[in-house]
Design an enzyme around this catalytic site. Structure first.
Site, mmCIF file in Angstrom:
data_model
loop_
_atom_site.group_PDB
_atom_site.id
_atom_site.type_symbol
_atom_site.label_atom_id
_atom_site.label_comp_id
_atom_site.label_asym_id
_atom_site.label_seq_id
_atom_site.Cartn_x
_atom_site.Cartn_y
_atom_site.Cartn_z
ATOM 1 N N TYR A 111 0.839 -1.200 0.000
ATOM 2 C CA TYR A 111 0.000 0.000 0.000
ATOM 3 C C TYR A 111 0.872 1.248 0.000
ATOM 4 O O TYR A 111 0.656 2.179 -0.791
ATOM 5 C CB TYR A 111 -0.913 -0.010 1.222
ATOM 6 C CG TYR A 111 -1.970 1.074 1.197
ATOM 7 C CD1 TYR A 111 -3.145 0.899 0.481
ATOM 8 C CD2 TYR A 111 -1.803 2.275 1.897
ATOM 9 C CE1 TYR A 111 -4.122 1.887 0.447
ATOM 10 C CE2 TYR A 111 -2.761 3.262 1.866
ATOM 11 C CZ TYR A 111 -3.923 3.066 1.138
ATOM 12 O OH TYR A 111 -4.886 4.046 1.105
ATOM 13 N N LYS A 150 1.033 4.006 -3.114
ATOM 14 C CA LYS A 150 0.593 5.382 -2.892
ATOM 15 C C LYS A 150 1.732 6.379 -3.105
ATOM 16 O O LYS A 150 1.498 7.500 -3.577
ATOM 17 C CB LYS A 150 -0.031 5.517 -1.499
ATOM 18 C CG LYS A 150 -1.358 4.783 -1.364
ATOM 19 C CD LYS A 150 -2.359 5.204 -2.427
ATOM 20 C CE LYS A 150 -3.703 4.551 -2.269
ATOM 21 N NZ LYS A 150 -4.687 5.007 -3.289
#
Length: 243
Positions: free
Chosen positions: A148, A152
């Site tokens: 993640y 991002k």
């Protein structure tokens, strides 16, 4: 009437943003994996909401999404690249390749594919705007969330690349980094989440409508103005000085 595409529109930030755009008079294509959830998002807007079940990690699905939008509405003015996912907190030495590929497929590959198809349409019709959902984790990582965090951070690079390539075609691109908007994904925050010091502490959340309002603000800007990066977060969230 302006046309927007919202990915991940079946719940959370995507649903809130989509309904706010619909309420402001946009025609909105609602994209996501669960058709029933998308139908719920579009309730009350039968003429301006288009439900398009799609898996953003699949190229054929994304191409079909934008073909459906152009067939129905004739153009794309705004893309809110919102679809994203995570897996349970896992130390990197235990993080499987399949989990990595799953997160990268949705969060990064999906954002790229949607941006690419939106670019094609926007170039043809004189410009448009892409808004990427970057997350607080685009700047400051959480522990045990390697995929993640990486996707991002990569979203920031995608935003900058789109901004650069879009200049010649009237295509603006900005990023909204969200910290703990109250959605299904953040319900666990109140019970406690892993901090940078590897202790578990509760974190505050804020009303997701403020994120939706921020998306609407960006969507309504003239194309000669842009919000390059915006952070919307709970005021007392442990973000500044994390770690």
């Amino acid at each position: 009437m302006a046309v927007a595409v919202v990915t991940g529109a079946g719940s959370g930030v995507g649903r809130a943003a989509a309904r706010t755009l619909l309420g402001a008079g946009f025609q909105v294509a609602l994209a996501g994996r669960r058709e029933d959830a998308l139908i719920e998002t579009g309730e009350g807007f039968p003429d301006s909401a288009l439900v398009v079940p799609a898996d953003v990690s699949r190229e054929d699905s994304v191409v079909a999404l934008f073909e459906a939008v152009v067939a129905r509405f004739g153009r794309v003015d705004v893309l809110f690249n919102n679809a994203g996912m995570n897996v349970r907190a896992t130390p990197i030495e235990e993080f499987s390749l399949s989990a990595w590929e799953k997160v990268v497929g949705v969060n990064l590959t999906g954002a790229f594919l949607c941006a690419r198809e939106a670019f094609k349409v926007m170039k043809t019709y004189g410009g448009g705007r892409i808004i990427n959902n970057g997350s607080i984790s685009a700047s400051v990582p959480r522990p045990h969330a390697v995929a993640y965090n990486a996707t991002k951070h990569a979203m920031t690079g995608l935003t900058k690349s789109l901004s650069l390539e879009g200049r010649a075609f009237g295509i603006a691109c900005g990023q909204i980094d969200i910290g703990n908007a109250a959605t299904e994904m953040t319900e666990r925050m109140g019970a406690g989440v892993l901090q940078a010091n590897f202790e578990v502490e509760p974190e505050p959340t804020f009303d997701v409508r403020h994120v939706a309002d921020a998306v609407l603000y960006q969507a309504q800007l003239p194309l000669n103005a842009n919000v390059q990066f915006m952070t919307v977060m709970a005021t007392t969230m442990p973000y500044i000085g994390r770690g």
